[in-house]
Design a protein around this motif. Structure first.
Motif, mmCIF file in Angstrom:
data_model
loop_
_atom_site.group_PDB
_atom_site.id
_atom_site.type_symbol
_atom_site.label_atom_id
_atom_site.label_comp_id
_atom_site.label_asym_id
_atom_site.label_seq_id
_atom_site.Cartn_x
_atom_site.Cartn_y
_atom_site.Cartn_z
ATOM 1 N N ALA A 77 0.823 -1.209 0.000
ATOM 2 C CA ALA A 77 0.000 0.000 0.000
ATOM 3 C C ALA A 77 0.854 1.254 0.000
ATOM 4 C CB ALA A 77 -0.918 -0.008 1.241
ATOM 5 N N SER A 78 0.207 2.352 -0.354
ATOM 6 C CA SER A 78 0.840 3.671 -0.266
ATOM 7 C C SER A 78 -0.242 4.691 0.030
ATOM 8 C CB SER A 78 1.563 4.027 -1.567
ATOM 9 O OG SER A 78 0.633 4.164 -2.621
ATOM 10 N N GLY A 79 0.148 5.783 0.621
ATOM 11 C CA GLY A 79 -0.833 6.809 0.925
ATOM 12 C C GLY A 79 -1.184 7.653 -0.278
ATOM 13 N N LYS A 80 -0.324 7.685 -1.289
ATOM 14 C CA LYS A 80 -0.560 8.496 -2.478
ATOM 15 C C LYS A 80 -0.037 7.773 -3.708
ATOM 16 C CE LYS A 80 1.872 12.262 -3.074
ATOM 17 N NZ LYS A 80 2.448 11.977 -4.408
ATOM 18 N N GLY A 81 -0.471 8.233 -4.869
ATOM 19 C CA GLY A 81 -0.007 7.647 -6.108
ATOM 20 C C GLY A 81 1.350 8.198 -6.515
ATOM 21 N N PRO A 212 11.073 9.471 -0.297
ATOM 22 C CA PRO A 212 11.596 10.141 0.896
ATOM 23 C C PRO A 212 10.997 11.519 1.157
ATOM 24 C CG PRO A 212 13.371 9.353 -0.548
ATOM 25 C CD PRO A 212 12.105 9.288 -1.323
ATOM 26 N N GLN A 213 10.279 12.103 0.197
ATOM 27 C CA GLN A 213 9.844 13.482 0.346
ATOM 28 C C GLN A 213 8.732 13.625 1.373
ATOM 29 O OE1 GLN A 213 8.110 12.949 -3.930
ATOM 30 N NE2 GLN A 213 7.543 14.987 -3.242
ATOM 31 N N ASP A 214 8.639 14.797 1.952
ATOM 32 C CA ASP A 214 7.733 15.031 3.078
ATOM 33 C C ASP A 214 6.271 14.777 2.718
ATOM 34 O OD1 ASP A 214 9.880 15.681 4.624
ATOM 35 O OD2 ASP A 214 9.621 17.858 4.473
ATOM 36 N N LEU A 215 5.832 15.227 1.526
ATOM 37 C CA LEU A 215 4.427 15.053 1.164
ATOM 38 C C LEU A 215 4.054 13.575 1.068
ATOM 39 C CD1 LEU A 215 3.840 17.816 -1.553
ATOM 40 C CD2 LEU A 215 2.928 17.736 0.774
ATOM 41 N N ILE A 218 3.751 12.088 4.601
ATOM 42 C CA ILE A 218 2.500 12.431 5.289
ATOM 43 C C ILE A 218 1.415 11.431 4.924
ATOM 44 C CG2 ILE A 218 0.634 14.139 5.390
ATOM 45 C CD1 ILE A 218 2.797 16.308 5.024
ATOM 46 N N ASP A 219 1.312 11.118 3.627
ATOM 47 C CA ASP A 219 0.284 10.175 3.181
ATOM 48 C C ASP A 219 0.620 8.741 3.580
ATOM 49 O OD1 ASP A 219 -1.389 12.092 1.983
ATOM 50 O OD2 ASP A 219 -0.099 12.171 0.226
ATOM 51 N N ALA A 220 1.899 8.389 3.579
ATOM 52 C CA ALA A 220 2.299 7.046 4.012
ATOM 53 C C ALA A 220 1.937 6.833 5.476
ATOM 54 C CB ALA A 220 3.800 6.855 3.807
ATOM 55 N N THR A 221 2.083 7.884 6.274
ATOM 56 C CA THR A 221 1.719 7.796 7.690
ATOM 57 C C THR A 221 0.229 7.520 7.851
ATOM 58 O OG1 THR A 221 3.519 9.301 8.276
ATOM 59 C CG2 THR A 221 1.759 9.024 9.894
ATOM 60 N N ARG A 222 -0.590 8.107 6.980
ATOM 61 C CA ARG A 222 -2.034 7.853 7.029
ATOM 62 C C ARG A 222 -2.328 6.385 6.701
ATOM 63 N NH1 ARG A 222 -2.510 12.991 4.007
ATOM 64 N NH2 ARG A 222 -3.090 14.629 5.478
ATOM 65 N N ALA A 223 -1.616 5.847 5.707
ATOM 66 C CA ALA A 223 -1.818 4.444 5.343
ATOM 67 C C ALA A 223 -1.437 3.526 6.495
ATOM 68 C CB ALA A 223 -0.999 4.100 4.098
ATOM 69 N N ALA A 261 11.828 8.139 4.735
ATOM 70 C CA ALA A 261 10.963 7.008 5.061
ATOM 71 C C ALA A 261 11.545 6.192 6.208
ATOM 72 C CB ALA A 261 10.764 6.131 3.829
ATOM 73 N N GLU A 262 12.852 6.034 6.225
ATOM 74 C CA GLU A 262 13.484 5.295 7.318
ATOM 75 C C GLU A 262 13.292 6.021 8.641
ATOM 76 O OE1 GLU A 262 17.738 3.147 8.440
ATOM 77 O OE2 GLU A 262 17.644 4.616 6.800
ATOM 78 N N ALA A 263 13.460 7.343 8.621
ATOM 79 C CA ALA A 263 13.279 8.122 9.845
ATOM 80 C C ALA A 263 11.828 8.065 10.319
ATOM 81 C CB ALA A 263 13.709 9.572 9.606
ATOM 82 N N GLU A 264 10.889 8.133 9.381
ATOM 83 C CA GLU A 264 9.473 8.078 9.751
ATOM 84 C C GLU A 264 9.113 6.700 10.312
ATOM 85 O OE1 GLU A 264 5.670 9.912 10.161
ATOM 86 O OE2 GLU A 264 7.731 10.620 9.918
ATOM 87 N N ALA A 265 9.684 5.655 9.725
ATOM 88 C CA ALA A 265 9.446 4.309 10.251
ATOM 89 C C ALA A 265 9.957 4.198 11.682
ATOM 90 C CB ALA A 265 10.117 3.271 9.357
ATOM 91 N N ALA A 266 11.138 4.758 11.923
ATOM 92 C CA ALA A 266 11.693 4.731 13.283
ATOM 93 C C ALA A 266 10.812 5.511 14.248
ATOM 94 C CB ALA A 266 13.118 5.290 13.274
ATOM 95 N N ARG A 267 10.309 6.655 13.798
ATOM 96 C CA ARG A 267 9.453 7.473 14.665
ATOM 97 C C ARG A 267 8.169 6.730 15.030
ATOM 98 N NH1 ARG A 267 5.194 10.916 14.694
ATOM 99 N NH2 ARG A 267 4.677 10.548 12.502
ATOM 100 N N LEU A 268 7.632 5.980 14.058
ATOM 101 C CA LEU A 268 6.378 5.266 14.289
ATOM 102 C C LEU A 268 6.583 3.884 14.909
ATOM 103 C CD1 LEU A 268 4.597 6.151 10.929
ATOM 104 C CD2 LEU A 268 4.100 7.108 13.181
ATOM 105 N N GLY A 269 7.827 3.471 15.017
ATOM 106 C CA GLY A 269 8.109 2.180 15.631
ATOM 107 C C GLY A 269 7.789 0.993 14.745
#
Length: 315
Positions: A77-81, A212-215, A218-223, A261-269
Motif C-alpha cells: 500500500a501507499s498513501g498516495k499515487g 523520501p519526500q515530506d508530502l 504524510i500520506d504514508a503515515t495515514r496508510a 521514510a526510514e526516519a518516519e518508520a523509526a518514529r512510528l516504531g
C-alpha cells in the motif's frame, strides 16, 4: 464382485495422492484429496482416478476434495499515487518466489491496473471454472490476476464502491491452487478497496511504500494509521526512488531527499525494509515487462523480500 484392494491399488498408482474407496455391490465411490492443485490438474486427477476405478464394469463416482491452505495475504500500500508501489509489488512477488515461496499476485488497483505490463501478461485473459477465476501464468513463476486482464485495453473503469468491492473479491477468491502467499497491489489512498480488503480478506500484514519526500511521508503515515487501527500488522516500510546515480559521472544525488521514510518508520516504531534507488534501469526494465527481481544478480529487491519472508515465518 469388485475387489477393494484392486481398486485402491489402481487409484493409488495413477493418483499418488490420498484417497479412500468405498464399494457397495457394483458401485464404487472414490474420495481423493486434491489440495494444492489447479483446476486443470484437478480435472486430470478426477479423470485418471475414474479410469483406474472403472474395473469390471463397476459404476464409479469420484469426489475430489481439497483442504483449505494457510494462504497469507500481503497488502502492498501507499498513501498516495506516483511512489512506485506497483513496481515494488511486482518485484517483491517475484523475489519472494525466487526465495522459495509459492506466490500469486493480485492487482487490486481497480481504476489503474498496471501489473499486466509489469509482469509481461498484457493480452492474457483468465478463464473461469465453477464461477472462480483461474489466475494467468507469467514468465516469472508468479500467477496473477488484474482488472487489466478483464476489460478492454485503455477502457476507463468508472465504478462506485460496491462494484470495486465485488471485483476485489473475484480476484482474491480465485482458484490460486498451491499458492501460499498472495501479494496484493492496492490502489493508492485509504478508500473502499483498502477497507474491503481489511474487512473481508484480512491481510497477514501490510508493506508501505513511500518516497523520501515530506508530502509522500504524510500520506504514508495515514496508510500506516489505517492498517494499525484495523489491527493489521505493519511488516515494514520501503523507501522508493531513494538516490539517483548519474550514468555519466557516477555522482549520487537525491532529488526526492534521502532517509525520510526510514526516519518516519523509526518514529512510528515500524520496521524499515530497505531502499530502492531512482534508476533508469529499473524504469526501462519495468516498462518492458522485465522486473529486475527476476535477474539472478538482483541486489535491490532480494534483501527486501528476505526480510518479508522472515517476518512471515515468525508471525
Amino acid at each position: 464382485m469388485v475387489d477393494r484392494a484392486e481398486v485402491e491399488a489402481a487409484v493409488a498408482a495413477v493418483a499418488g495422492r490420498r484417497a479412500s474407496v468405498r464399494i457397495e455391490g457394483s458401485r464404487v465411490g472414490v474420495v481423493i484429496d486434491a489440495t494444492g492443485l489447479s483446476a486443470p490438474e484437478r480435472d486430470a486427477l478426477e479423470a485418471n482416478a475414474r479410469a483406474a476405478a472403472s474395473v469390471r464394469g463397476a459404476e464409479v463416482r469420484v469426489v475430489v476434495t481439497a483442504e483449505r491452505l494457510d494462504r497469507r495475504l500481503i497488502a502492498v500500500a501507499s498513501g498516495k499515487g506516483g511512489v512506485g508501489k506497483s513496481t515494488v509489488a511486482a518485484n517483491l512477488a517475484i523475489a519472494l518466489a525466487r526465495a522459495g515461496r509459492r506466490v500469486g499476485l493480485v492487482d487490486a488497483d481497480i481504476y489503474g491496473p498496471s501489473q499486466p505490463r509489469l509482469m509481461m501478461a498484457e493480452g492474457e485473459r483468465p478463464t473461469a471454472r465453477d464461477q472462480r477465476l483461474d489466475p494467468v501464468p507469467t514468465p516469472y513463476g508468479v500467477p496473477m490476476l488484474s482488472m487489466g486482464q478483464l476489460v478492454e485495453p485503455g477502457r476507463a473503469i468508472a465504478w462506485r464502491g460496491p462494484m470495486t468491492a465485488g471485483a476485489l473479491g473475484q480476484l482474491v477468491d480465485a482458484d490460486w491452487g498451491a499458492t501460499d502467499t498472495l501479494v496484493v497491489d492496492l490502489p493508492p489512498g485509504t478508500g473502499d478497496v483498502q477497507l474491503t480488503m481489511i474487512q473481508k480478506h484480512r491481510p497477514a500484514g501490510a508493506v508501505i511504500v513511500s518516497t523520501p519526500q515530506d508530502l509522500a511521508l504524510i500520506d504514508a503515515t495515514r496508510a500506516i494509521d489505517l492498517f494499525a487501527k484495523a489491527g493489521v500488522p505493519i511488516i515494514g516500510v520501503i523507501e522508493n526512488m531513494a538516490g539517483y546515480a548519474c550514468p555519466h559521472c557516477g555522482e549520487i544525488s537525491d532529488p526526492f531527499g534521502r532517509g525520510g521514510a526510514e526516519a518516519e518508520a523509526a518514529r512510528l516504531g515500524v520496521p524499515f525494509l530497505g531502499r530502492v534507488p531512482l534508476s533508469i534501469d529499473i524504469r526501462t526494465a519495468s516498462d518492458a515487462g522485465k522486473p529486475p527481481a527476476a535477474d539472478p544478480d538482483d541486489r535491490v529487491f532480494a534483501p527486501i523480500a528476505e526480510r518479508v519472508a522472515e517476518w512471515l515465518a515468525a508471525s
